[in-house]
Design a protein around this motif. Structure first.
Motif, PDB file in Angstrom:
ATOM      1  N   ALA A 180      42.952  27.942  44.095  1.00 61.15           N
ATOM      2  CA  ALA A 180      42.621  28.195  42.695  1.00 61.15           C
ATOM      3  C   ALA A 180      41.164  28.641  42.554  1.00 61.15           C
ATOM      4  CB  ALA A 180      42.880  26.941  41.859  1.00 61.15           C
ATOM      5  N   LEU A 181      40.260  27.998  43.259  1.00 54.03           N
ATOM      6  CA  LEU A 181      38.855  28.393  43.191  1.00 54.03           C
ATOM      7  C   LEU A 181      38.644  29.789  43.754  1.00 54.03           C
ATOM      8  CD1 LEU A 181      37.028  25.078  44.145  1.00 54.03           C
ATOM      9  CD2 LEU A 181      37.144  26.181  41.907  1.00 54.03           C
ATOM     10  N   THR A 182      39.346  30.108  44.830  1.00 56.43           N
ATOM     11  CA  THR A 182      39.217  31.433  45.437  1.00 56.43           C
ATOM     12  C   THR A 182      39.710  32.517  44.490  1.00 56.43           C
ATOM     13  OG1 THR A 182      39.527  30.464  47.619  1.00 56.43           O
ATOM     14  CG2 THR A 182      39.852  32.834  47.429  1.00 56.43           C
ATOM     15  N   LEU A 183      40.791  32.252  43.776  1.00 61.79           N
ATOM     16  CA  LEU A 183      41.330  33.239  42.848  1.00 61.79           C
ATOM     17  C   LEU A 183      40.502  33.347  41.573  1.00 61.79           C
ATOM     18  CD1 LEU A 183      45.152  32.564  43.202  1.00 61.79           C
ATOM     19  CD2 LEU A 183      43.829  34.434  44.195  1.00 61.79           C
ATOM     20  N   VAL A 236      44.277  19.559  48.122  1.00 59.49           N
ATOM     21  CA  VAL A 236      43.046  20.217  48.559  1.00 59.49           C
ATOM     22  C   VAL A 236      43.290  21.715  48.750  1.00 59.49           C
ATOM     23  CG1 VAL A 236      41.389  20.392  50.460  1.00 59.49           C
ATOM     24  CG2 VAL A 236      42.043  18.146  49.590  1.00 59.49           C
ATOM     25  N   PHE A 237      44.404  22.082  49.393  1.00 57.64           N
ATOM     26  CA  PHE A 237      44.731  23.498  49.580  1.00 57.64           C
ATOM     27  C   PHE A 237      44.897  24.208  48.239  1.00 57.64           C
ATOM     28  CE2 PHE A 237      46.839  22.245  53.817  1.00 57.64           C
ATOM     29  CZ  PHE A 237      45.652  22.418  54.513  1.00 57.64           C
ATOM     30  N   ALA A 238      45.593  23.562  47.302  1.00 61.08           N
ATOM     31  CA  ALA A 238      45.803  24.172  45.980  1.00 61.08           C
ATOM     32  C   ALA A 238      44.476  24.356  45.251  1.00 61.08           C
ATOM     33  CB  ALA A 238      46.747  23.305  45.151  1.00 61.08           C
ATOM     34  N   LEU A 239      43.584  23.402  45.358  1.00 61.58           N
ATOM     35  CA  LEU A 239      42.276  23.505  44.711  1.00 61.58           C
ATOM     36  C   LEU A 239      41.458  24.640  45.322  1.00 61.58           C
ATOM     37  CD1 LEU A 239      40.326  22.287  42.662  1.00 61.58           C
ATOM     38  CD2 LEU A 239      39.490  20.785  44.471  1.00 61.58           C
ATOM     39  N   ILE A 240      41.459  24.759  46.631  1.00 58.25           N
ATOM     40  CA  ILE A 240      40.731  25.845  47.298  1.00 58.25           C
ATOM     41  C   ILE A 240      41.313  27.204  46.892  1.00 58.25           C
ATOM     42  CG2 ILE A 240      40.292  26.920  49.545  1.00 58.25           C
ATOM     43  CD1 ILE A 240      39.984  24.071  50.678  1.00 58.25           C
ATOM     44  N   LEU A 283      37.184  32.714  41.247  1.00 56.47           N
ATOM     45  CA  LEU A 283      35.792  33.088  41.455  1.00 56.47           C
ATOM     46  C   LEU A 283      35.491  34.518  41.019  1.00 56.47           C
ATOM     47  CD1 LEU A 283      33.087  32.027  42.458  1.00 56.47           C
ATOM     48  CD2 LEU A 283      33.684  32.876  44.721  1.00 56.47           C
ATOM     49  N   PRO A 284      36.304  35.517  41.379  1.00 57.94           N
ATOM     50  CA  PRO A 284      35.996  36.874  40.893  1.00 57.94           C
ATOM     51  C   PRO A 284      36.033  36.985  39.374  1.00 57.94           C
ATOM     52  CG  PRO A 284      37.580  36.967  42.689  1.00 57.94           C
ATOM     53  CD  PRO A 284      37.416  35.528  42.328  1.00 57.94           C
ATOM     54  N   VAL A 285      36.966  36.295  38.746  1.00 57.82           N
ATOM     55  CA  VAL A 285      37.050  36.324  37.288  1.00 57.82           C
ATOM     56  C   VAL A 285      35.805  35.689  36.690  1.00 57.82           C
ATOM     57  CG1 VAL A 285      38.357  35.486  35.299  1.00 57.82           C
ATOM     58  CG2 VAL A 285      39.559  36.317  37.324  1.00 57.82           C
ATOM     59  N   TYR A 286      35.372  34.588  37.260  1.00 60.60           N
ATOM     60  CA  TYR A 286      34.170  33.914  36.770  1.00 60.60           C
ATOM     61  C   TYR A 286      32.945  34.806  36.936  1.00 60.60           C
ATOM     62  CZ  TYR A 286      30.375  30.548  36.428  1.00 60.60           C
ATOM     63  OH  TYR A 286      29.225  29.907  36.074  1.00 60.60           O
ATOM     64  N   ARG A 287      32.835  35.458  38.081  1.00 59.73           N
ATOM     65  CA  ARG A 287      31.687  36.346  38.309  1.00 59.73           C
ATOM     66  C   ARG A 287      31.696  37.508  37.330  1.00 59.73           C
ATOM     67  NH1 ARG A 287      31.181  36.776  44.844  1.00 59.73           N
ATOM     68  NH2 ARG A 287      30.250  34.734  45.135  1.00 59.73           N
ATOM     69  N   LYS A 288      32.866  38.075  37.068  1.00 54.35           N
ATOM     70  CA  LYS A 288      32.960  39.173  36.111  1.00 54.35           C
ATOM     71  C   LYS A 288      32.595  38.697  34.710  1.00 54.35           C
ATOM     72  CE  LYS A 288      36.066  42.684  34.347  1.00 54.35           C
ATOM     73  NZ  LYS A 288      37.430  43.188  34.332  1.00 54.35           N
TER      74      LYS A 288
END
Length: 174
Positions: free
Chosen positions: A36-39, A30-34, A41-46
């Motif tokens: 990965a999503l946090t890292l 769960v920690f690894a998934l959170i 997210l900015p790339v996805y938004r860009k």
């Protein structure tokens, strides 16, 4: 009465309370998934900040390629028509001038979409060249500035057009 041997019985011993560290393997996932999503997210938004950005860039590069191919076709025709060398040289120079003007207009359209339109619309001449070459080394800045101003001069070299073509491709793709 028979004598009973004395037994030394102790009370039941409970295990120590389980600590919160280290977490169970499921919590690590769960920690690894959170993380990965946090890292990501900015790339996805860009990546998706503007709908159709990739398609727009591809269309701009295709248009640039068409301009360049048209320039090459004109130059190729002029090489085959070597009867009047002065006229052929003037036609090649004119085709190069038109190409430089087309590329400048294309870069302006791309800049108006990608950047603040109020700021980009006012730019021309050296200010426009400086805007395009932000982050480039000084030699590149001088060359591109000369190329963009050469688009409005009567003599433009074919090598100038090729250099501007490669610069414009990189600029649109970045």
């Amino acid at each position: 009465m028979p004598e009973t041997p004395s037994l030394s019985l102790l009370d039941l011993q409970l295990p120590e309370a389980t600590g919160w560290w280290p977490p169970a393997p499921g919590w690590w996932l769960v920690f690894a998934l959170i993380l990965a999503l946090t890292l990501c997210l900015p790339v996805y938004r860009k990546w998706h900040r503007q709908p159709g950005t990739r398609q727009f860039r591809a269309a701009a590069v295709d248009e640039l390629d068409q301009y360049y191919q048209h320039l090459r076709d004109c130059q190729h025709e002029q090489r085959h028509r070597q009867e009047d060398r002065c006229s052929a040289s003037d036609a090649t120079s004119q085709a190069t001038t038109v190409f430089i003007q087309q590329v400048s207009a294309l870069l302006k359209r791309v800049a108006l979409i990608r950047h603040d339109p109020a700021r980009v619309a006012r730019l021309n001449g050296e200010g426009w060249a400086d805007f395009l070459t932000q982050g480039q080394d000084e030699a590149c800045r001088r060359e591109i500035r000369a190329l963009l101003t050469a688009g409005y001069s009567p003599r433009s070299a074919a090598s100038d057009a090729e250099q501007l073509y490669h610069f414009a491709r990189r600029w649109i793709a970045s």
